[in-house]
Design a protein around this motif. Structure first.
Motif, PDB file in Angstrom:
ATOM      1  N   ALA A 162      -8.546 -21.622   4.912  1.00 15.07           N
ATOM      2  CA  ALA A 162      -7.452 -21.093   5.731  1.00 15.07           C
ATOM      3  C   ALA A 162      -7.668 -21.507   7.173  1.00 15.07           C
ATOM      4  O   ALA A 162      -8.797 -21.500   7.668  1.00 15.07           O
TER       5      ALA A 162
ATOM      6  N   GLN B  73      -2.995 -18.825   9.880  1.00 14.81           N
ATOM      7  CA  GLN B  73      -2.530 -18.736   8.504  1.00 14.81           C
ATOM      8  C   GLN B  73      -2.931 -17.397   7.892  1.00 14.81           C
ATOM      9  O   GLN B  73      -3.937 -16.804   8.263  1.00 14.81           O
ATOM     10  N   ARG B  74      -2.152 -16.951   6.909  1.00 19.46           N
ATOM     11  CA  ARG B  74      -2.453 -15.719   6.204  1.00 19.46           C
ATOM     12  C   ARG B  74      -3.332 -16.040   4.997  1.00 19.46           C
ATOM     13  O   ARG B  74      -3.118 -17.017   4.291  1.00 19.46           O
TER      14      ARG B  74
END
Length: 217
Positions: A7, A11-12
């Motif tokens: 990630a 970003q999630r």
């Protein structure tokens, strides 16, 4: 070896952290979690501990809150299965896992390793794979008297500062464990230094995981 990011900042990442006992997640993947948050990854964390009763429940909750400071969202869930008896509580724990699966579908799961010498850890690993069959599962390692460390195949570098913070948080939050001869900063830093050497981590430290099956697009 050129690194690949799970990630990027901003970003999630939906994360399910599973530990048999109160300090397991922190020992196995604490620096990784702290590092993602520090880098700006928007972590959505479901943190579950299967055996957390009495004083260890308070330790588990306060430690999880400290490690997850800065996460985008977090849920902390504690259960009270009997420590040391997980293989003999298999049906009840299996039902617990099936209920957990109905409530979360994460991007990544952090859990115990299949080859861990502790019987509770092995049971958790087996039921994680049995219940979450379509997920990316990374199995963390925990140093112990039994000497069960093996050869991991996935490394996540950590800075010295992150490792020192992890070790301090463990010391501060788990007073019931400080009398154990292996539960100290030297153990945690030493293992991370070895894993850092194995992956040539920029700052010399890393946490390591077993990734049995990964699908790359």
């Amino acid at each position: 070896m050129k690194p690949v990011a799970l990630a990027e900042p901003g970003q999630r990442l939906s994360l399910l952290c599973i530990g048999a006992h109160s300090d397991d997640i922190e020992i196995g993947a604490g620096a990784t979690i702290l590092g993602w948050i520090e880098r700006g990854v928007r972590l959505d964390v479901h943190w579950v501990v299967l055996s957390a009763a009495g004083p260890r429940a308070e330790e588990a909750r306060s430690s999880a809150q400290a490690f997850l400071t800065g996460a985008a969202r977090s849920t902390i869930e504690l259960s009270e299965f009997r420590d040391g008896y997980f293989p003999y509580q298999g049906a009840a724990i299996k039902n617990w896992f099936e209920e957990l699966k109905s409530r979360t579908s994460p991007d990544v799961i952090l859990c115990h390793a299949r080859g861990d010498a502790h019987q509770d850890h092995r049971e958790v690993s087996a039921l994680t794979w049995n219940s979450f069959r379509d997920h990316t599962i990374l199995e963390y390692e925990i140093p112990k008297w039994d000497g069960d460390l093996s050869q991991p195949n996935l490394f996540i570098p950590a800075s010295r500062a992150l490792m020192e913070r992890k070790a301090k948080l463990l010391h501060d939050h788990f007073g019931t464990q400080r009398a154990k001869d292996w539960f100290d900063a030297q153990t945690f830093m030493g293992l991370a230094r070895l894993r850092g050497a194995e992956c040539r981590a920029p700052d010399g430290f890393a946490e390591a995981f077993h990734a049995r099956k990964i699908v790359v697009q």
